[in-house]
Design a protein around this motif. Structure first.
Motif, mmCIF file in Angstrom:
data_model
loop_
_atom_site.group_PDB
_atom_site.id
_atom_site.type_symbol
_atom_site.label_atom_id
_atom_site.label_comp_id
_atom_site.label_asym_id
_atom_site.label_seq_id
_atom_site.Cartn_x
_atom_site.Cartn_y
_atom_site.Cartn_z
ATOM 1 N N GLY A 160 -11.158 -1.671 0.629
ATOM 2 C CA GLY A 160 -10.614 -2.958 0.209
ATOM 3 C C GLY A 160 -10.133 -3.824 1.354
ATOM 4 N N GLY A 161 -10.234 -3.313 2.581
ATOM 5 C CA GLY A 161 -9.844 -4.087 3.744
ATOM 6 C C GLY A 161 -8.442 -3.773 4.236
ATOM 7 N N ARG A 162 -8.152 -4.142 5.499
ATOM 8 C CA ARG A 162 -6.854 -3.874 6.120
ATOM 9 C C ARG A 162 -5.725 -4.636 5.437
ATOM 10 N NH1 ARG A 162 -6.201 -2.131 11.410
ATOM 11 N NH2 ARG A 162 -4.455 -3.596 11.559
ATOM 12 N N ASP A 163 -5.991 -5.898 5.117
ATOM 13 C CA ASP A 163 -4.916 -6.765 4.641
ATOM 14 C C ASP A 163 -4.292 -6.244 3.354
ATOM 15 O OD1 ASP A 163 -5.318 -8.367 6.794
ATOM 16 O OD2 ASP A 163 -6.512 -9.878 5.720
ATOM 17 N N LEU A 164 -5.102 -5.661 2.485
ATOM 18 C CA LEU A 164 -4.579 -5.160 1.216
ATOM 19 C C LEU A 164 -3.565 -4.046 1.452
ATOM 20 C CD1 LEU A 164 -4.849 -5.603 -1.812
ATOM 21 C CD2 LEU A 164 -6.618 -3.839 -1.853
ATOM 22 N N LEU A 165 -3.841 -3.174 2.414
ATOM 23 C CA LEU A 165 -2.890 -2.111 2.736
ATOM 24 C C LEU A 165 -1.674 -2.670 3.462
ATOM 25 C CD1 LEU A 165 -5.155 0.890 3.879
ATOM 26 C CD2 LEU A 165 -4.084 0.502 1.664
ATOM 27 N N LYS A 166 -1.893 -3.591 4.384
ATOM 28 C CA LYS A 166 -0.781 -4.171 5.144
ATOM 29 C C LYS A 166 0.211 -4.870 4.221
ATOM 30 C CE LYS A 166 -0.597 -4.588 9.209
ATOM 31 N NZ LYS A 166 0.096 -3.771 10.252
ATOM 32 N N ASP A 167 -0.291 -5.459 3.132
ATOM 33 C CA ASP A 167 0.585 -6.167 2.195
ATOM 34 C C ASP A 167 1.557 -5.230 1.492
ATOM 35 O OD1 ASP A 167 -0.580 -8.546 2.818
ATOM 36 O OD2 ASP A 167 -1.915 -8.603 1.058
ATOM 37 N N HIS A 168 1.256 -3.905 1.472
ATOM 38 C CA HIS A 168 2.100 -2.965 0.734
ATOM 39 C C HIS A 168 2.877 -2.029 1.647
ATOM 40 C CE1 HIS A 168 -0.757 -4.272 -2.392
ATOM 41 N NE2 HIS A 168 0.248 -4.043 -3.234
ATOM 42 N N VAL A 169 2.858 -2.282 2.934
ATOM 43 C CA VAL A 169 3.651 -1.480 3.866
ATOM 44 C C VAL A 169 5.130 -1.712 3.585
ATOM 45 C CG1 VAL A 169 4.281 -1.156 6.287
ATOM 46 C CG2 VAL A 169 1.878 -1.451 5.641
ATOM 47 N N GLY A 170 5.893 -0.621 3.479
ATOM 48 C CA GLY A 170 7.321 -0.726 3.205
ATOM 49 C C GLY A 170 7.642 -0.980 1.749
ATOM 50 N N LYS A 171 6.640 -0.986 0.892
ATOM 51 C CA LYS A 171 6.851 -1.235 -0.532
ATOM 52 C C LYS A 171 6.408 -0.005 -1.338
ATOM 53 C CE LYS A 171 5.680 -6.123 0.156
ATOM 54 N NZ LYS A 171 4.742 -7.209 -0.220
ATOM 55 N N ASP A 172 6.700 -0.065 -2.640
ATOM 56 C CA ASP A 172 6.209 0.979 -3.550
ATOM 57 C C ASP A 172 4.876 0.497 -4.119
ATOM 58 O OD1 ASP A 172 5.638 2.809 -5.530
ATOM 59 O OD2 ASP A 172 7.729 3.042 -6.144
ATOM 60 N N ALA A 173 3.794 1.133 -3.682
ATOM 61 C CA ALA A 173 2.446 0.704 -4.076
ATOM 62 C C ALA A 173 1.878 1.566 -5.196
ATOM 63 C CB ALA A 173 1.518 0.745 -2.868
ATOM 64 N N THR A 174 2.743 2.219 -5.950
ATOM 65 C CA THR A 174 2.267 3.129 -7.000
ATOM 66 C C THR A 174 1.432 2.401 -8.042
ATOM 67 O OG1 THR A 174 4.197 4.550 -6.700
ATOM 68 C CG2 THR A 174 2.975 4.782 -8.757
ATOM 69 N N VAL A 175 1.983 1.324 -8.595
ATOM 70 C CA VAL A 175 1.274 0.606 -9.659
ATOM 71 C C VAL A 175 -0.037 0.007 -9.159
ATOM 72 C CG1 VAL A 175 1.394 -1.335 -11.262
ATOM 73 C CG2 VAL A 175 3.362 0.186 -10.995
ATOM 74 N N PRO A 176 -0.062 -0.675 -8.017
ATOM 75 C CA PRO A 176 -1.350 -1.196 -7.529
ATOM 76 C C PRO A 176 -2.393 -0.103 -7.318
ATOM 77 C CG PRO A 176 0.455 -2.222 -6.351
ATOM 78 C CD PRO A 176 1.062 -1.129 -7.175
ATOM 79 N N PHE A 177 -1.944 1.056 -6.803
ATOM 80 C CA PHE A 177 -2.902 2.132 -6.525
ATOM 81 C C PHE A 177 -3.458 2.727 -7.810
ATOM 82 C CE2 PHE A 177 -4.075 6.553 -5.643
ATOM 83 C CZ PHE A 177 -4.924 6.383 -4.555
ATOM 84 N N HIS A 178 -2.618 2.808 -8.838
ATOM 85 C CA HIS A 178 -3.032 3.443 -10.087
ATOM 86 C C HIS A 178 -3.552 2.444 -11.106
ATOM 87 C CE1 HIS A 178 -1.902 7.593 -9.315
ATOM 88 N NE2 HIS A 178 -0.794 7.168 -8.734
ATOM 89 N N GLY A 179 -4.244 1.443 -10.666
ATOM 90 C CA GLY A 179 -4.921 0.557 -11.597
ATOM 91 C C GLY A 179 -4.429 -0.865 -11.605
ATOM 92 N N GLY A 180 -3.279 -1.126 -10.960
ATOM 93 C CA GLY A 180 -2.780 -2.491 -10.944
ATOM 94 C C GLY A 180 -3.728 -3.429 -10.227
ATOM 95 N N ILE A 181 -4.347 -2.924 -9.171
ATOM 96 C CA ILE A 181 -5.357 -3.698 -8.446
ATOM 97 C C ILE A 181 -6.729 -3.052 -8.596
ATOM 98 C CG2 ILE A 181 -6.122 -4.439 -6.153
ATOM 99 C CD1 ILE A 181 -3.231 -4.771 -5.365
ATOM 100 N N HIS A 182 -6.741 -1.727 -8.498
ATOM 101 C CA HIS A 182 -8.020 -1.013 -8.594
ATOM 102 C C HIS A 182 -7.757 0.399 -9.113
ATOM 103 C CE1 HIS A 182 -12.059 0.327 -7.699
ATOM 104 N NE2 HIS A 182 -11.589 1.299 -6.918
ATOM 105 N N GLU A 183 -8.590 0.865 -10.025
ATOM 106 C CA GLU A 183 -8.477 2.231 -10.543
ATOM 107 C C GLU A 183 -9.217 3.155 -9.583
ATOM 108 O OE1 GLU A 183 -6.947 5.073 -12.623
ATOM 109 O OE2 GLU A 183 -6.680 3.022 -13.363
ATOM 110 N N HIS A 184 -8.472 3.821 -8.720
ATOM 111 C CA HIS A 184 -9.083 4.602 -7.655
ATOM 112 C C HIS A 184 -9.739 5.880 -8.178
ATOM 113 C CE1 HIS A 184 -6.621 1.942 -5.156
ATOM 114 N NE2 HIS A 184 -7.431 2.275 -4.158
ATOM 115 N N SER A 185 -10.734 6.335 -7.459
ATOM 116 C CA SER A 185 -11.489 7.533 -7.828
ATOM 117 C C SER A 185 -10.698 8.793 -7.492
ATOM 118 C CB SER A 185 -12.819 7.560 -7.070
ATOM 119 O OG SER A 185 -12.580 7.702 -5.670
ATOM 120 N N THR A 186 -11.186 9.913 -8.002
ATOM 121 C CA THR A 186 -10.570 11.198 -7.665
ATOM 122 C C THR A 186 -10.638 11.452 -6.167
ATOM 123 O OG1 THR A 186 -11.163 12.115 -9.822
ATOM 124 C CG2 THR A 186 -10.689 13.693 -8.073
ATOM 125 N N ALA A 187 -11.757 11.091 -5.548
ATOM 126 C CA ALA A 187 -11.892 11.270 -4.099
ATOM 127 C C ALA A 187 -10.833 10.468 -3.354
ATOM 128 C CB ALA A 187 -13.289 10.854 -3.648
#
Length: 475
Positions: A411-438
Motif C-alpha cells: 500500500g506504499g510507505r505513506d500509509l504506514l507512516k500515517d499510523h506511526v505512534g497510533k493504534d492502527a488496529t481498525v485500519p489493519f483489520h478491514g478499516g482500510i483493507h482486509e489483510h490476508s492471512t499471509a
C-alpha cells in the motif's frame, strides 16, 4: 470491550472481542497429582518387562539356532524349497528361449496366473488368515484347489506364518521380518531353516476346518495336479501346445505368482507411505498394489487386518477387493467385514497431524508474549516519535517494528507512516483493507513489545499474573 488479535501460530487473521470482565482464571486446569513411582532397580524393571512380555520372554528363553558359518551353512539350508525356488528362473528362461509363443497358451497363462494369484490374496490371505469375509463351502474348496495350484504350501502352513507375521510384526518372532533386510523378507526366509520358531498364534479355527484339513492331507498330489498337470493338459489337449503348457502355463506362471506374493512381505514394507500408522514397517503404494493384485496398501491392511478391503478409494487398485465383492453378489460370500470409517479416519488424521507437526518444526514462529517487554501507550508514542530510524506501529495490542518492511508495503510507505505512534488496529483489520492471512503472519514476525491496556495479550497477562515491570525496547 477490547480489540484482540488471534494468537494462534497457524493464523493471525481472526479478530475477536473479549469483555474486560471475563474471568479467564476458570480456564486454568488443575494438574493431577503425579502417580507414585515404584522404586525399582533397572534389573527389577527388566525382569518385570520380560515376565509380562511374551516376545521378550520367548527371545530370552528360546535362543535362536547357532549362527551360520562356512562349516555349517549347508546344514541350515532348506534344500527342498531352495531347489524349487532356485530352479524356477532357469527352467522358465530355458523354456522362453526354446519354446515358440502360442497366443492361446499366453492367454491361458495369464488367466491361470490371475486365478491362482487370487486364490492366495482372496483365499489364503483375506478369507483363511484374516477371516475378513465368509465363503460358502464350494467357494472354500475352489480357493483351496487353486491355492494348491500356486504351490505355496498348504493353507494351514501359510496362515500360521502370516498370523505370526501380523502378531509379531518386525520382531524376531515375525517369520519374515522386514527388519532383517529386503532379500530376507522377500525370499531369504524360505531358503534357510528358521533361526527360531515363529511366535504362537491361534489356529483352532483352521485345525477344525474339514476343507483346510482335506487340502493339507492331499497337498502333494494337489500341488502336482493343479500346479503342473492341469495347465499342461489344458494347453496340450486344447490346442496341441504341451510344451508351452509346461514352460509357460506351469513354470513361468509359478515363478511370477511366487514373487508377486513375496513382494507383499518385502516391497510392501519398504516402498510407500505410512498413511495410518508409523509404528511398524508396512507401507501403502500403488506400484506394490498393482504388482500384488491389490495387496500393496499394506499400511492400511496392518492397521485394519479384518477389513476385506486393502484399498479404500474407488480409484485405488485392489482387484482382490472387487473379486470378494463379486463373490458376495453371486451368493458365494457373505459377512464382508469393514472397519468403522470413523476409526479409519482417526488413524489417517493422526498421521497427517504428525506430518504437519514435523513440517512445523522448520518454521520460525513469532516470539511468545512472555518474551516481549510491556510498555504503556505513552511510552509507545514517545518511542515512535523519536528519530531512531525505527518505524513503530501498534496493532491489536502488539507494537511492531516495520522499519525493514515499509519500503515493501504493497500500500506504499505513506500509509504506514500515517499510523506511526497510533493504534492502527481498525485500519489493519478491514478499516482500510482486509489483510490476508499471509499479511497477518508477516506482521506477527515484527512484534517488539506489548502495549499496556492495548489488547487481548496484555489483558491475559494481568489475569494470569504475568504482568511485569515495563522494559524499554532495545534500540
Amino acid at each position: 470491550m477490547i480489540f484482540a488479535e488471534d494468537k494462534t501460530k497457524n493464523s493471525c487473521s481472526t479478530v475477536s472481542y473479549i469483555p474486560r470482565s471475563l474471568d479467564l482464571s476458570i480456564l486454568t486446569v488443575k494438574q493431577p497429582k503425579p502417580l507414585p513411582q515404584l522404586k525399582t532397580t533397572s534389573s527389577e524393571e527388566e525382569e518385570y518387562i520380560i515376565k509380562n512380555n511374551y516376545v521378550a520372554r520367548t527371545l530370552l528363553h528360546e535362543p535362536e539356532l547357532p549362527p551360520l558359518t562356512w562349516s555349517n551353512w549347508y546344514k541350515q539350508v532348506d534344500w527342498p524349497k531352495t531347489i524349487v525356488l532356485g530352479s524356477e528362473p532357469f527352467i522358465a528362461f530355458y523354456g522362453i528361449c526354446t519354446t515358440p509363443f502360442v497366443w492361446q497358451t499366453l492367454v491361458f497363462t495369464f488367466i491361470w496366473g490371475w486365478l491362482t494369484g487370487l486364490s492366495i490374496t482372496a483365499g489364503y490371505h483375506r478369507l483363511f488368515a484374516h477371516r475378513s469375509y465368509q465363503g460358502i463351502l464350494p467357494l472354500r474348496y475352489i480357493l483351496l484347489l487353486l491355492g494348491a495350484g500356486s504351490v505355496q504350501g498348504s493353507a494351514l502352513w501359510w496362515v500360521r506364518g502370516h498370523r505370526a507375521h501380523h502378531r509379531y510384526t518386525d520382531t524376531d518372532l515375525d517369520p519374515y521380518s522386514a527388519q532383517k533386510g529386503l532379500f530376507y523378507s522377500h525370499i531369504g526366509w524360505l531358503l534357510m531353516k528358521p533361526r527360531r520358531k515363529s511366535g504362537i498364534v491361534d489356529m483352532s479355527d483352521l485345525v477344525n476346518d474339514p476343507s483346510v484339513q482335506w487340502q493339507y492331507r492331499n497337498l502333494a498330489i494337489l500341488n502336482v495336479t493343479m500346479g503342473f498337470v492341469f495347465p499342461w493338459l489344458v494347453c496340450g489337449l486344447g490346442w496341441g501346445d504341451y510344451r508351452g503348457g509346461y514352460f509357460y502355463a506351469a513354470v513361468l506362471r509359478l515363478l511370477i505368482v511366487h514373487h508377486v506374493t513375496f513382494c507383499v512381505n518385502s516391497l510392501a514394507h519398504y516402498l510407500g507411505d505410512t498413511t495410518f500408522d508409523d509404528k511398524h514397517t508396512p507401507r501403502d503404494h500403488f506400484i506394490t498394489a498393482f504388482i500384488t493384485l491389490g495387496e500393496g496398501y499394506h499400511n492400511f491392511h496392518h492397521e485394519f487386518p479384518c477389513d476385506y478391503r486393502n484399498a479404500l478409494k474407488w480409484f485405488q487398485y485392489d482387484p482382490t477387493k472387487w473379486t470378494i465383492w463379486l463373490f458376495e453378489k453371486l451368493g458365494l460370500a457373505y459377512n464382508l467385514k469393514r472397519f468403522p470409517d470413523n476409526e479409519i479416519r482417526k488413524g489417517e488424521y493422526a498421521m497427517k497431524r504428525k506430518a504437519l507437526d514435523k513440517f512445523g518444526q522448520i518454521i520460525i514462529w513469532p516470539k511468545d508474549e512472555e518474551e516481549l517487554p510491556v510498555i504503556s501507550f505513552e511510552e509507545y508514542q514517545d518511542l515512535a516519535s523519536k528519530d531512531t530510524g525505527r518505524v513503530l506501529i501498534l496493532i491489536a495490542g502488539f507494537v511492531h517494528d516495520v522499519s525493514n518492511f515499509i519500503d515493501s508495503h504493497p500500500g506504499g510507505r505513506d500509509l504506514l507512516k500515517d499510523h506511526v505512534g497510533k493504534d492502527a488496529t481498525v485500519p489493519f483489520h478491514g478499516g482500510i483493507h482486509e489483510h490476508s492471512t499471509a499479511a497477518h503472519n508477516t506482521l506477527a514476525m515484527m512484534r517488539v513489545a506489548i502495549c499496556k491496556h492495548g489488547g487481548e495479550v496484555e489483558h491475559l497477562k494481568k489475569q494470569f499474573g504475568h504482568f511485569h515491570t515495563p522494559t524499554p525496547i532495545s534500540t
